[in-house]
Motif scaffolding. Structure first.
Motif, mmCIF file in Angstrom:
data_model
loop_
_atom_site.group_PDB
_atom_site.id
_atom_site.type_symbol
_atom_site.label_atom_id
_atom_site.label_comp_id
_atom_site.label_asym_id
_atom_site.label_seq_id
_atom_site.Cartn_x
_atom_site.Cartn_y
_atom_site.Cartn_z
ATOM 1 N N LYS A 137 84.934 95.340 62.756
ATOM 2 C CA LYS A 137 85.191 96.745 63.518
ATOM 3 C C LYS A 137 85.646 96.218 65.102
ATOM 4 O O LYS A 137 86.397 96.703 65.690
ATOM 5 C CB LYS A 137 84.116 97.604 63.474
ATOM 6 N N ASP A 163 89.111 97.018 66.715
ATOM 7 C CA ASP A 163 89.137 98.132 67.721
ATOM 8 C C ASP A 163 89.646 97.616 68.903
ATOM 9 O O ASP A 163 90.524 98.272 69.561
ATOM 10 C CB ASP A 163 87.718 98.640 68.097
ATOM 11 N N SER A 194 89.110 103.354 68.374
ATOM 12 C CA SER A 194 87.885 103.376 67.722
ATOM 13 C C SER A 194 88.008 103.523 66.146
ATOM 14 O O SER A 194 88.132 104.639 65.802
ATOM 15 C CB SER A 194 86.898 104.296 68.272
ATOM 16 N N SER A 195 87.613 102.718 65.410
ATOM 17 C CA SER A 195 87.508 102.833 63.894
ATOM 18 C C SER A 195 86.638 103.634 63.278
ATOM 19 O O SER A 195 85.498 103.487 63.979
ATOM 20 C CB SER A 195 87.868 101.579 63.116
ATOM 21 N N PHE A 215 90.810 102.714 59.950
ATOM 22 C CA PHE A 215 91.670 102.458 61.027
ATOM 23 C C PHE A 215 92.636 103.733 60.805
ATOM 24 O O PHE A 215 93.815 103.569 60.068
ATOM 25 C CB PHE A 215 92.094 101.149 61.179
#
Length: 256
Positions: free
Chosen positions: A119, A123, A129-130, A145
Motif C-alpha cells: 500500500k 500509493d 490512496s488505495s 487501486f
C-alpha cells in the motif's frame, strides 16, 4: 466486487425469488437486479440500500466490505511512462495475488506487513490512496487501486495477465533488462512464495507460468527444481499443483 455480487444473488435465492420478483418487491427493474449481480452496472447507493434491507443485509457493512466509491478522479493517478522495476513488481504481485476488474486492481494478502508495504509503496508510486481493509470472513487484507486508466494500461500493454490459470509472464517482461525482470520476480514471489530454513519456493496451478519463471531465474544463475503434485487433499480444486523450489546454496544467495 465479485464476493458482494455473489452474496446478493445467494440471499435472493435463499428467499426463493427470481430477479424480476425481487425487483417488484423493491421497486426496481429486473434488468437492474441482473446488472448488479453480473457486475455490468455500478450500483446506485439508494437502490443498493433497498436491496440490502429487503435481503436482511446490513447496508453499512455491505458498503464497507464489498464496494468502492467511484467519486475518485482518475486524472489524478500517475501512470508510468515506461516499464520500470517498480511497475514490474506491481505486475508480478498482480499475477500472483491480484484481480483486475472494470475500474480497479485488487490485491489479497494474508500478511499484514506485506499488505501495508505494498500500500505505502504503490500509493506513492501512483500518487493515489488505495482502499485498505481486513476481510475478517476471508482472513485476508485487501488493497484496491481504483482507476480505469490503470486497468486500461494493464489490459492493453500486458494482455497476458489474465485469470490465475491462464496468465503468462508478459512478453514485455521477458524482453526487459535484468532489473525490470527482478522487480517482476520479487512481486510474484511476494504474492505466492514460501520459505523454510534451507529452501524457498512457489506453488501454483499454472504450469506454463512457473516454467517461464524458472527460465527467468536462470538469468541470475538461480537453479531451481520443478515438480507436480496431484492436489488430491484439496477439497476445493482438482487442478494439479506445480512447485518450483530453490535449495542449492549459491542459488539461494543469488536470489537474495
Amino acid at each position: 466486487d465479485y464476493d458482494g455480487r455473489k452474496l446478493l444473488e445467494a440471499k435472493r435465492k435463499e428467499k426463493g425469488l427470481f430477479q424480476k420478483e425481487l425487483g417488484e418487491k423493491v421497486g426496481l427493474k429486473q434488468s437492474t437486479i441482473s446488472s448488479y449481480e453480473l457486475g455490468k452496472l455500478n450500483s446506485n447507493k439508494d437502490s443498493l440500500k433497498l436491496i440490502c434491507d429487503f435481503l436482511d443485509l446490513n447496508f453499512q457493512d455491505f458498503l464497507s466490505n464489498y464496494t468502492t466509491s467511484l467519486t475518485h478522479k482518475d486524472s489524478k493517478i500517475i501512470l508510468p511512462k515506461e516499464l520500470n522495476t517498480d511497475f514490474a513488481q506491481f505486475l508480478g504481485y498482480c499475477i500472483g495475488d491480484g484481480s483486475i476488474e472494470q475500474d480497479r486492481v485488487s490485491f489479497f494478502e494474508q500478511r499484514e506487513e506485506v499488505a501495508l508495504k505494498y500500500k505505502n509503496k504503490f500509493d506513492d508510486f501512483f500518487g493515489i490512496s488505495s482502499g485498505y481493509s481486513f476481510r475478517k470472513n476471508k482472513n485476508y487484507y485487501q488493497l484496491r487501486f481504483t482507476s480505469r486508466p490503470l486497468v486500461k494500461l494493464i489490459r492493453c500493454e500486458f494482455p497476458e495477465i489474465n485469470k490465475t490459470l491462464d496468465s503468462m509472464v508478459p512478453k514485455k517482461i521477458l524482453e526487459s533488462e535484468k532489473d525490470v525482470v527482478a522487480g517482476f520476480l520479487k512481486g510474484f514471489f511476494d504474492a505466492e512464495g514460501w520459505i523454510t530454513k534451507n529452501r524457498l519456493g512457489i506453488s501454483v496451478n499454472n504450469k506454463l507460468l512457473l516454467q517461464q519463471v524458472s527460465m527467468l531465474l536462470l538469468r541470475y544463475s538461480i537453479i531451481s527444481s520443478f515438480y507436480e503434485s496431484d492436489n488430491k487433499n484439496n477439497p476445493y480444486s482438482n487442478n494439479p499443483v506445480f512447485t518450483l523450489q530453490i535449495d542449492e546454496k549459491e542459488s539461494l544467495s543469488n536470489f537474495k
